[in-house]
Design a protein around this motif. Structure first.
Motif, PDB file in Angstrom:
ATOM      1  N   UNK B 299       0.807  -1.198  -0.020  1.00 37.36           N
ATOM      2  CA  UNK B 299       0.122   0.052   0.020  1.00 37.36           C
ATOM      3  C   UNK B 299       0.775   1.303   0.029  1.00 37.36           C
ATOM      4  N   UNK B 300       1.944   1.191   0.765  1.00 36.06           N
ATOM      5  CA  UNK B 300       2.606   2.637   1.122  1.00 36.06           C
ATOM      6  C   UNK B 300       3.195   3.143  -0.196  1.00 36.06           C
ATOM      7  N   UNK B 301       3.902   2.364  -0.837  1.00 35.16           N
ATOM      8  CA  UNK B 301       4.460   2.855  -2.013  1.00 35.16           C
ATOM      9  C   UNK B 301       3.535   3.191  -2.904  1.00 35.16           C
ATOM     10  N   UNK B 302       2.199   2.406  -3.163  1.00 33.29           N
ATOM     11  CA  UNK B 302       1.591   2.764  -4.163  1.00 33.29           C
ATOM     12  C   UNK B 302       1.011   4.152  -3.976  1.00 33.29           C
ATOM     13  N   UNK B 303       0.684   4.519  -2.777  1.00 32.77           N
ATOM     14  CA  UNK B 303       0.123   5.922  -2.441  1.00 32.77           C
ATOM     15  C   UNK B 303       1.222   6.941  -2.773  1.00 32.77           C
ATOM     16  N   UNK B 304       2.512   6.827  -2.128  1.00 26.78           N
ATOM     17  CA  UNK B 304       3.267   7.824  -2.446  1.00 26.78           C
ATOM     18  C   UNK B 304       3.697   7.970  -3.956  1.00 26.78           C
ATOM     19  N   UNK B 305       4.130   6.875  -4.514  1.00 24.31           N
ATOM     20  CA  UNK B 305       4.643   6.860  -5.963  1.00 24.31           C
ATOM     21  C   UNK B 305       3.228   6.954  -6.693  1.00 24.31           C
ATOM     22  N   UNK B 306       2.237   6.665  -6.535  1.00 27.23           N
ATOM     23  CA  UNK B 306       1.233   6.800  -7.419  1.00 27.23           C
ATOM     24  C   UNK B 306       0.582   8.276  -7.339  1.00 27.23           C
ATOM     25  N   UNK B 307       0.440   8.861  -6.120  1.00 32.65           N
ATOM     26  CA  UNK B 307       0.142  10.149  -6.151  1.00 32.65           C
ATOM     27  C   UNK B 307       1.031  11.018  -7.015  1.00 32.65           C
TER      28      UNK B 307
END
Lengths: 436, 940
Positions: B299-307
């Motif tokens: 989850x965490x990388x998705x939010x940071x990188x994705x955003x």
């Protein structure tokens, strides 16, 4: 065979002549058809016609009911202007009728209408189509018991000396018309909502329109300054029309006669009719007030080429050259009220162009912070001048993603925070991993 | 003929595919699956010690391959069984065989997904149905950086590469075949996603189902060059990578997941579904105590990188951190950190210390939280839409759009779907989904809980907007794939077991006896299987039941469902029941295939730009009016001319006619659309002024009244009124409705009959059949004879489907007032009012139902509203005085009557023939007076 080069030379030498007659660059037409009720008008109004022909017009006099007259042949108009000095004609001869005359105007040609007392329905109808409504009573005349001309007075005060002229140099020339203009004839009214037609010679507030021979039983339909004596109309295609309620005001008699207004001591040796009508016919036949705009250019500041698209917040320069026709050549037009709009649905920028007195108008402005398909628009409508309507489409795009500012000064604390965080993290991991 | 053959070919292909290869796969899987029980029975009977030895190997496998930690999946079981088998060589061979088979099946699924979408190309031609790449050029140049802008750059690069390789492909060809290609990709992505959830068997089933689910076909037939076709692939692939990360805990997949999410953001606005669904799942995992470091990594990388990546997409930009759609992800991001911290602290503190710490943190934390939440609420509440964009709000509150944003509600695909549309779009999957949900719960893993969450949310959203059926379709396919796979597993397994079992009863009995005696580890290993088996029974029962409801064979179901209970101890079904079950499932699959092929061939392949209809003798009639009209515009108008039409045709006009439009399908500017809507609902003069101010040169309307094309502008007209009225309040919807009914016949309101849309649609329409019968509305139009004052008809297509009008230029001259003497008018009014009392008697004789005018006139008389009646009369008088056609005919008729050329009783007939019913009324009034004096006045 030896003759053919000769013919060729002859033809080549004729080319300039031919070119001159077909040139679209010269708005002043040279060929004018004059329709009259009877040919006596030709001599009684000779001074007026002489002033026209002295300026280079070819006048073609025809009886209005001449069965041979025609305005066009093979789809080409034979004349550039039409003068209707035939107030009583019920039906034109030849192929001319009301529709033909209106088509003549709608294809950009000029028209002078002189009505008079007892004007026919035909002439009235043409005038109505051009926006002027003559008094419905066929016997009515314009009567003014205060501003009548003393010299011409026959007791009924129908010869009016009027000096209520339109204040426009472009229509009436730059030299002031000192003497009052003599008028005898029928009055007309204009619809105030009609923006194309305007009074050139209007009646005084004491004027009314009625039959001078009979007693007034009901209040007159037209009164006061609502009455227009001479009006002009400029159609949207810049065709110009002069509507006069009096044929006699063109006559040699009125041209020559001295004039003295009632209740006025000044006596003028010569009436203002000649100057007034000469000047206004110059306007009607496009010797004045005809503008053209060429060389519309726009480019970014510091560049020369016209871009295909602007970016928001670009600085750009816009220029256009405007010239006025002087009757023989195009002269630079000088004014300080030409404006350009940067327009998308509504004007986002409205700027007055500055003139360099040589015809070049230019300005520079910043493209607004809105993107879309814009237009450069010049809508120049000035009393007496032909309408200039230029529009040039140009798209405006937003910043590309790499055109934004790379480093914003206000964000330096954040940059600092980010980098110090990185350094701190590195140091922390280093210490955490290798201490002990 | 050609199309038919191909259609049949594809349908047989796909039918063979399901009926042939599917059971084959299931049998193959089961052949392998059956071994462990036999092996284990052998080993357990021989020695308990040996059994204990195999146990570690089966438990180490999930550790070695975390992806298969879901050890209930068939594939895992295959491998387990293989690990249980002694010979490593045999294992490799089986493994390889299964992989090759799966690979070819996937390849065939890809071919199927691609080819089923080619009906449109075969039946029509290789055209882009929806919009063209030219449009994107224009848009990127002129208006905006679209969401698909980056996708477009990539796309152009690719065509350029193709050209440089000397492959003769035009951009258009590539565009046409983009959607089918991506749907093949999507079905592969579905395979991987489902494989992560329930093993390769379910994956293959799901992929095959998705390859031909009608809902997705509707968006991705060849030529429908829409971004949804690509977006669904991106959606499924993102979900796959998320589950993959969740299962493996690999940071590599997490990064890849963020990139895939970025791709989704580029291609479709529906990415908000992902960024809300994944946080929901994370929250669910945390709440149910399934927090793990893998969850954190997923989850965490998705939010940071994705955003960060999403913010790079121009159309999203700062919205990625500013709008409420993204708030959930940030909130969960905070929560997951808090939870991670708590877990960490819990690990390093003693339980007692931990309790103290918790109370301390909670008391302080709650206070801080309250403050933060209060601030957040205040900030969000201060924005007018509460931070939510209209489309998203309409998702949460289905009535929101119709209440506040007519422009969103006006789109038919934003309407809630009807029940039939579910059957149309996902067909039998609707029955299989519940079974799949149950299968996912047995046992519940992180991955299967995600799929359950996905189906639940997408069912809700599809119920709000028919367009989101597209999001439901993959979820339904996955669920049905799981259900089908599990059912086949059970049924073929029991067939196999029965067949082999009867031959070796001893070993079977031994297996049955051995299991309770074995060690606790053994029973633990078997328990999930047992519970799963019962679940399978139930699911198969359920799916069969549903299917039976359609087929009305209830008795068989009862039989087949009663019997397995007896054999539960053996975890197998009776042979007959299993065979019937397999047969019925195949039948179900066959129905699905037949339906999908039909939907692909008939329902969804027609390009919206070319229409066809069957003539009575079976021939095909093609309506190519749209392209005719666009070609006309392209060839007959100036390049800079602007065309106004309702926004549905905006993209097409830009692309096919290459002309600027005022509004297009990109509905970003509500005011522009409202302006056009207002113009269309205004009377001619007002409309002319609006269009003139917008620099419009041509107005395009779509009219289906002649050929019965129902989605024309008249049917959309109320939306124009609503959208226009939303911005310009002088347009009121009730003005266009007669007693709440939308009608265009003689009962229509005058506002309706005078609106520009009515006039442009029905101008000269009566000339076609003499009556003006509208085939869409199935009624005669209300106003038949009228002239346009500010517009000129310049082009009408062959079937009248597109009509193009040009704005008349302003009049060159302005006419003076046509004055009439007042005395005449006054006397006319007087004589009219004298004639008044006798009017009713006369009009009764004249079949007043003939038209609206006479009825209104009569009503006016009854209501004693004299002024209105007088007004109507004066209108006629005006017509007469202007020398109009109607006035002239009336005048001639009057003359004829009063010179006794025609008898009075024939007047009605004549005027009816001439279609001038207005005159009828007036003449009857005149005749009732029998006063020639009036006629003299009129004769003026």
């Amino acid at each position: 065979m030896a003759r053919s080069p000769l013919i060729l030379v002859a033809l080549i030498s004729l080319i300039p002549l031919l070119c001159h007659s077909f040139s679209p660059e010269t708005p002043t037409g040279r060929r004018i058809l004059v329709l009259v009720d009877d040919l006596a008008v030709k001599s009684s109004q000779s001074l007026y016609f002489k002033s026209l022909s002295s300026r280079g017009y070819e006048l073609d006099f025809k009886l209005a009911d001449d069965p041979k007259i025609a305005l066009q042949r093979y789809g080409q108009y034979l004349y550039d202007g039409l003068v209707l000095f035939c107030p009583t004609v019920e039906r034109f001869g030849g192929s001319i009728d009301q529709a033909a005359i209106l088509d003549f105007v709608d294809s950009g040609h000029d028209l002078i209408i002189a009505a008079d007392v007892q004007s026919s329905d035909l002439i009235r109808e043409i005038a109505t189509e051009c926006g002027a409504d003559f008094d419905e009573d066929p016997a009515a005349m314009v009567i003014d018991h205060i501003n009548y001309a003393v010299s011409e007075n026959e007791g009924d005060h129908t010869v009016i000396a009027s000096d209520n002229l339109i204040k426009s140099d472009v229509i009436l020339g730059s030299s002031k018309i000192e003497a009052p203009v003599l008028f005898q004839g029928i009055g007309h009214s204009l619809n105030p909502a009609n923006s194309l037609v305007f009074k050139v010679l209007s009646a005084s507030p004491a004027t009314y329109s009625a039959n001078p021979k009979s007693k007034l039983s009901s209040p007159p339909a037209l009164t006061g300054s609502a009455i227009s004596l001479v009006s002009v109309m400029q159609a949207r295609n810049n065709a110009r029309i002069l509507i006069s309620g009096s044929l006699s005001m063109f006559s040699n008699r009125f041209f020559r006669s001295g004039v003295q207004k009632a209740q006025s001591s000044t006596k003028h040796e010569k009436s203002g009719n000649e100057q007034f009508l000469t000047e206004i016919s110059k306007w009607v036949f496009h010797e004045r007030g005809h503008l053209k705009a060429v060389n519309v250019k726009h480019h970014k500041v510091g560049e020369e080429d016209e871009p295909a698209v602007y970016r928001i917040k670009d600085d750009l320069e816009y220029s256009v050259e405007i010239y006025e026709w002087s009757g023989s050549s195009w002269e630079p037009y000088v004014a300080d009220d030409v404006q350009v709009q940067f327009y998308m649905m509504s004007p986002y920028v409205l700027k007055t162009l500055t003139s360099d007195k040589k015809g070049v108008y230019s300005t520079s402005f910043k493209v607004p912070d809105v993107y879309g398909v814009f237009q450069f628009k010049v809508e120049y409508e000035k009393l007496g001048y032909t309408t200039l309507s230029l529009s040039k489409q140009i798209p405006v795009r937003p910043f590309k993603h790499n055109e934004y500012e790379r480093f914003i000064p206000a964000a330096y604390p954040y940059y600092g925070a980010a980098f110090s965080m990185m350094v701190g993290f590195f140091l922390f991991s280093f210490v955490h991993l290798y201490s002990k | 003929m050609k199309a038919n053959i191909v259609a049949r070919g594809i349908s047989t292909l796909s039918r063979n595919f399901l009926t042939g290869s599917y059971p084959l796969r299931a049998v193959a899987a089961h052949r392998v699956w059956n071994w462990p029980s036999l092996f284990s029975s052998f080993s357990s009977s021989s020695s308990v010690h040996g059994e204990l030895q195999t146990q570690p190997s089966s438990s180490t496998r999930p550790a070695l391959l975390p992806a298969e930690s879901v050890n209930t999946s068939a594939g895992a079981r295959v491998r387990q069984s293989m690990s249980a088998s002694e010979t490593a060589g045999e294992r490799t061979v089986r493994h390889a065989f299964g992989n090759v088979l799966a690979f070819f099946i996937l390849l065939l699924i890809g071919v199927l997904a691609f080819s089923i979408r080619l009906f449109s190309v075969i039946k029509y031609e290789s055209v882009i149905h929806e919009f063209d790449p030219y449009f994107n050029y224009r848009v990127t140049q002129f208006l905006t950086k679209n969401g698909i802008y980056d996708f477009w750059n990539w796309f152009d690069d690719r065509t350029w590469v193709l050209n440089s390789l000397n492959i003769p492909l035009s951009v258009e060809t590539v565009c046409v075949f983009t959607a089918p290609t991506f749907s093949a990709f999507a079905s592969w992505a579905t395979y991987f996603l489902t494989k992560e959830v329930k093993g390769p068997g379910a994956g293959l089933a799901a992929a095959a189902l998705l390859g031909m689910v009608p809902s997705y076909i509707s968006r991705s037939v060849a030529g429908s060059y829409d971004n949804e076709a690509v977006a669904i692939f991106a959606l499924i692939f993102t979900f796959y990578l998320y589950i993959k990360t969740l299962n493996t805990g690999s940071l590599f997949y997490a990064t890849f997941n963020a990139i895939s999410y970025f791709y989704m953001v580029c291609s479709w606005g529906g990415y908000t579904f992902i960024i809300n669904l994944i946080p929901m799942h994370v929250l669910l995992c945390i709440v149910t105590g399934r927090y793990s470091s893998r969850l954190y990594i997923a989850y965490a990388p998705l939010v940071v990188l994705g955003t960060l990546l999403a913010a790079l997409v121009p159309v999203v930009g700062f919205n990625a951190v500013m709008t409420s759609e993204h708030f959930a992800s940030f909130l969960v991001f905070i929560i997951i950190h808090v939870v991670a911290l708590v877990y960490y602290i819990k690990g390093i503190l003693s339980p007692r210390m931990f309790k103290v710490a918790v109370t301390l943190v909670l008391s302080v934390g709650i206070a801080v939280c309250c403050a933060v939440i209060a601030i957040l609420i205040a900030v969000v509440a201060s924005s007018p839409t509460k931070g939510w964009s209209g489309r998203s709000l309409s998702l949460l509150d289905p009535t929101y759009a119709s209440k506040y944003i007519p422009i969103i509600a006006s789109v038919s695909e934003h309407q809630p779907p009807t029940w039939p549309s579910y059957f149309m779009d996902i067909n039998v999957l609707a029955f299989l989904v519940p079974a799949g949900i149950i299968a996912c719960f047995l046992p519940l893993s992180d991955a299967s809980s995600f799929v359950v969450l996905y189906i639940v949310t997408s069912v809700y959203f599809s119920g709000v907007m028919v367009r989101l059926m597209l999001v439901l379709a993959p979820a339904a396919c996955i669920m049905s794939g799981i259900a089908l796979s599990e059912a086949f597993d059970t049924l073929t397994g029991s067939i196999k077991f029965q067949l082999l079992g009867y031959s070796s009863v001893n070993s079977q009995a031994a297996a049955g006896d051995a299991s309770p005696d074995s060690t606790s580890a053994q029973s633990n290993a078997l328990k999930p299987d047992k519970s799963e088996e019962t679940a399978k029974e139930r699911t198969s029962k359920k799916s069969k039941k549903k299917e039976k409801e359609r087929e009305k064979e209830k008795e068989q179901v009862d039989q087949s469902s009663v019997q397995p209970r007896a054999g539960r101890r053996l975890q197998v079904l009776p042979l007959e029941a299993s065979i019937i079950g397999v047969f019925l499932l195949i039948l179900l699959g066959a129905f699905y295939v037949v339906h999908c092929v039909w939907a692909a061939a008939e329902a969804y392949s027609a390009p919206s730009i070319v229409l066809t209809s069957q003539t009575q003798d079976g021939g095909l009639h093609v309506f190519d009016d749209f392209r005719e009209a666009y070609a006309w515009l392209r060839h007959n108008t100036e390049v800079d001319d602007k065309v106004a039409s309702w926004w549905d045709y905006g993209y097409q006009t830009t692309a096919m006619a290459n002309r600027t439009v005022i509004v297009d399908n990109n509905t970003w500017n509500n005011t522009h659309i409202a302006t056009v809507g207002t113009a269309m609902s205004s009377p001619e003069k007002a409309a002319w002024e609006i269009f003139n101010s917008l620099d419009v040169k041509y107005v395009l309307v779509v009219f289906g009244g002649l050929v019965g094309y129902p989605s024309d502008d008249i049917n959309k007209f109320l939306w124009m009124v609503r959208i226009g009225g939303g911005v310009f309040p002088h347009i009121k919807e009730p003005d266009y409705l007669r007693d709440g009914q939308y009608r265009i016949d003689s009962q229509a309101t005058p506002t309706m009959l005078n609106s520009l849309m009515y006039k442009l649609s029905y101008y000269r329409f009566v000339e076609t059949d003499g009556k003006g019968f509208d085939r869409v509305r199935r009624t005669e139009i209300g106003k038949k004879y009228f002239k346009l004052t500010h517009f000129d008809e310049v082009f009408t297509t062959h079937h009248w489907m597109v009509r193009i009008y040009k704005l008349r230029p302003p009049k060159n001259r302005i006419r003076g007032k046509a004055k009439k003497s007042k005395s005449v008018r006054n006397s006319l009014i007087i004589s009219w009012s004298k004639a008044f009392p006798k009017f009713n008697a006369v009009s009764d004789r004249l079949n007043p139902a003939e038209n609206e005018f006479s009825i209104n006139l009569k009503k006016d008389c009854k209501d004693q509203e004299e002024p209105l009646a007088v007004k109507r009369f004066l209108r006629f008088y005006k017509l007469l005085s202007q020398g109009s056609e109607v006035g002239l005919v009336g005048y001639i008729l009057l003359q004829a009557i009063f010179r006794k050329v025609i008898p009075y009783r024939d007047v009605g007939k004549i005027s009816r023939i001439l279609q001038y019913c207005d005159i009828l009324v007036y003449i009857s009034v005149f005749c009732s007076r029998r006063e020639s004096r009036i006629i003299e006045f009129v004769g003026l």
